[in-house]
Design a protein around this motif. Structure first.
Motif, mmCIF file in Angstrom:
data_model
loop_
_atom_site.group_PDB
_atom_site.id
_atom_site.type_symbol
_atom_site.label_atom_id
_atom_site.label_comp_id
_atom_site.label_asym_id
_atom_site.label_seq_id
_atom_site.Cartn_x
_atom_site.Cartn_y
_atom_site.Cartn_z
ATOM 1 N N GLU A 12 45.354 45.464 45.536
ATOM 2 C CA GLU A 12 46.204 46.582 45.150
ATOM 3 C C GLU A 12 45.924 46.970 43.709
ATOM 4 N N ARG A 13 45.887 48.270 43.428
ATOM 5 C CA ARG A 13 45.663 48.753 42.071
ATOM 6 C C ARG A 13 47.002 49.131 41.455
ATOM 7 N N LEU A 14 47.354 48.431 40.376
ATOM 8 C CA LEU A 14 48.637 48.658 39.704
ATOM 9 C C LEU A 14 48.421 49.380 38.385
ATOM 10 N N PRO A 15 49.174 50.433 38.112
ATOM 11 C CA PRO A 15 49.059 51.115 36.822
ATOM 12 C C PRO A 15 49.713 50.291 35.725
ATOM 13 N N LEU A 16 49.010 50.121 34.616
ATOM 14 C CA LEU A 16 49.551 49.393 33.472
ATOM 15 C C LEU A 16 49.851 50.381 32.346
ATOM 16 N N PHE A 17 50.471 51.497 32.706
ATOM 17 C CA PHE A 17 50.819 52.517 31.720
ATOM 18 C C PHE A 17 52.037 53.274 32.225
ATOM 19 N N HIS A 18 52.702 53.940 31.305
ATOM 20 C CA HIS A 18 53.866 54.757 31.638
ATOM 21 C C HIS A 18 53.402 56.214 31.693
ATOM 22 N N ARG A 75 43.823 60.807 27.580
ATOM 23 C CA ARG A 75 43.142 60.538 28.847
ATOM 24 C C ARG A 75 43.173 59.069 29.235
ATOM 25 N N ARG A 76 43.474 58.204 28.276
ATOM 26 C CA ARG A 76 43.359 56.761 28.509
ATOM 27 C C ARG A 76 44.362 56.285 29.554
ATOM 28 N N ARG A 77 43.845 55.578 30.567
ATOM 29 C CA ARG A 77 44.662 54.965 31.606
ATOM 30 C C ARG A 77 44.106 53.566 31.883
ATOM 31 N N VAL A 78 44.995 52.629 32.183
ATOM 32 C CA VAL A 78 44.578 51.265 32.486
ATOM 33 C C VAL A 78 45.260 50.813 33.773
ATOM 34 N N TRP A 79 44.470 50.265 34.691
ATOM 35 C CA TRP A 79 44.998 49.718 35.941
ATOM 36 C C TRP A 79 44.593 48.242 36.048
ATOM 37 N N LEU A 80 45.348 47.510 36.855
ATOM 38 C CA LEU A 80 44.991 46.134 37.199
ATOM 39 C C LEU A 80 44.690 46.078 38.682
ATOM 40 N N GLU A 81 43.487 45.623 39.015
ATOM 41 C CA GLU A 81 43.068 45.500 40.404
ATOM 42 C C GLU A 81 42.623 44.057 40.621
ATOM 43 N N GLY A 82 43.513 43.253 41.178
ATOM 44 C CA GLY A 82 43.222 41.830 41.298
ATOM 45 C C GLY A 82 43.182 41.193 39.919
ATOM 46 N N ASP A 83 42.015 40.637 39.552
ATOM 47 C CA ASP A 83 41.818 40.054 38.225
ATOM 48 C C ASP A 83 41.031 40.989 37.313
ATOM 49 N N THR A 84 40.906 42.249 37.694
ATOM 50 C CA THR A 84 40.055 43.195 36.963
ATOM 51 C C THR A 84 40.872 44.311 36.328
ATOM 52 N N LEU A 85 40.612 44.561 35.045
ATOM 53 C CA LEU A 85 41.187 45.718 34.368
ATOM 54 C C LEU A 85 40.260 46.905 34.572
ATOM 55 N N ILE A 86 40.816 48.027 34.944
ATOM 56 C CA ILE A 86 40.051 49.260 35.088
ATOM 57 C C ILE A 86 40.548 50.226 34.023
ATOM 58 N N VAL A 87 39.649 50.621 33.125
ATOM 59 C CA VAL A 87 40.017 51.458 31.991
ATOM 60 C C VAL A 87 39.340 52.814 32.133
ATOM 61 N N ARG A 88 40.132 53.888 32.060
ATOM 62 C CA ARG A 88 39.568 55.234 32.128
ATOM 63 C C ARG A 88 39.841 55.980 30.835
ATOM 64 N N VAL A 128 35.927 46.100 26.082
ATOM 65 C CA VAL A 128 37.164 45.786 25.378
ATOM 66 C C VAL A 128 38.257 46.684 25.927
ATOM 67 N N ALA A 129 39.419 46.113 26.162
ATOM 68 C CA ALA A 129 40.537 46.899 26.694
ATOM 69 C C ALA A 129 41.827 46.469 26.022
ATOM 70 N N LYS A 130 42.699 47.437 25.790
ATOM 71 C CA LYS A 130 44.024 47.168 25.231
ATOM 72 C C LYS A 130 45.057 47.479 26.306
ATOM 73 N N VAL A 131 45.910 46.494 26.577
ATOM 74 C CA VAL A 131 46.964 46.655 27.576
ATOM 75 C C VAL A 131 48.306 46.640 26.857
ATOM 76 N N ASP A 132 49.020 47.742 26.880
ATOM 77 C CA ASP A 132 50.332 47.829 26.239
ATOM 78 C C ASP A 132 51.377 47.153 27.122
ATOM 79 N N LEU A 133 52.027 46.126 26.569
ATOM 80 C CA LEU A 133 53.039 45.371 27.313
ATOM 81 C C LEU A 133 54.433 45.935 27.114
ATOM 82 N N ALA A 134 54.719 46.404 25.907
ATOM 83 C CA ALA A 134 56.065 46.905 25.614
ATOM 84 C C ALA A 134 56.008 47.800 24.385
ATOM 85 N N VAL A 135 56.945 48.757 24.337
ATOM 86 C CA VAL A 135 57.101 49.641 23.186
ATOM 87 C C VAL A 135 58.559 49.597 22.781
ATOM 88 N N TYR A 136 58.816 49.246 21.514
ATOM 89 C CA TYR A 136 60.198 49.096 21.047
ATOM 90 C C TYR A 136 60.460 50.015 19.857
#
Length: 218
Positions: A12-18, A75-88, A128-136
């Motif tokens: 399953e491909r999960l979006p790691l962005f809002h 344009r930047r988007r990041v997905w998680l597919e299994g153990d793989t980060l997909i960065v666009r 190299v990829a940056k995954v945003d976990l939280a914004v406060y």
């Protein structure tokens, strides 16, 4: 938001962005306006000194790289597919979390809004990829969803090269805090964001620093 996709053959491909189209358009318009004003100001000063042509050249030299960075981030988007980060961005690249040679926790501070991210480095050019976990901002903010955090923690757990176990434990602690109903200020990611010294645009926390922090958590 891009809907998660998957088949029995592919994870399953999960979006790691809002993804809020209205907010994205608003951010884009305000960014363009800011770039135009900034470039026009410097171009106007240069124009007074060297003439109209010089002013236009200076404005263009300043505006073009800023617009490139702005559209790159939009344009930047990041997905998680299994153990793989997909960065666009302009193209698409895939980064295996299990093979990453280095993982750092990064906190950026822009006008009082702090973003907690994972910086994943696979040791190769453009890997190299940056995954945003939280914004406060203030006492609240937004965080990655429970499913995304859990899947990301599972993927990091399998990384032995960069000791992904430490970062996996951090995300698990965040999930436990959410499950207990802790307020945002009591959650691990918020505590990390608050602990970062003020006045720095971006700060990098190594695995060792994160490990020491995780050891203090329940």
């Amino acid at each position: 938001m891009t809907e998660p996709t998957g088949t029995p053959e592919t994870p399953e491909r999960l979006p790691l962005f809002h993804d809020d189209p209205k907010l994205r358009r608003k951010r884009g318009c305000s960014s363009v306006a800011g770039v135009v004003i900034f470039a026009a100001a410097f171009g106007g000063i240069a124009g007074l000194i060297g003439g109209e042509i010089v002013g236009l050249v200076v404005a263009g030299v300043i505006a073009l790289p800023l617009l490139y960075v702005m559209f790159y981030n939009l344009r930047r988007r990041v997905w998680l597919e299994g153990d793989t980060l997909i960065v666009r961005t302009w193209g698409v690249r895939r980064i295996e979390l299990t093979a990453a040679e280095r993982i750092d926790l990064v906190i950026s501070d822009v006008r009082g809004t702090r973003t907690v991210s994972l910086l994943v480095n696979a040791g190769k050019r453009r890997k190299v990829a940056k995954v945003d976990l939280a914004v406060y901002s203030g006492a609240g903010g937004r965080e990655l969803g429970i499913l995304q955090l859990r899947k990301l923690a599972n993927a990091l757990l399998n990384n032995t090269e960069a000791n992904g176990l430490v970062f996996s434990e951090l995300l698990v602690a965040q999930l436990k805090s959410e499950a207990r109903g802790d307020a945002a200020a009591e959650r691990p990611l918020y505590r990390l964001a608050s602990a970062a010294p003020a006045g720095k645009y971006i700060q990098r926390f190594t695995m060792e620093a994160v490990s020491r922090f995780v050891a203090t958590l329940d």
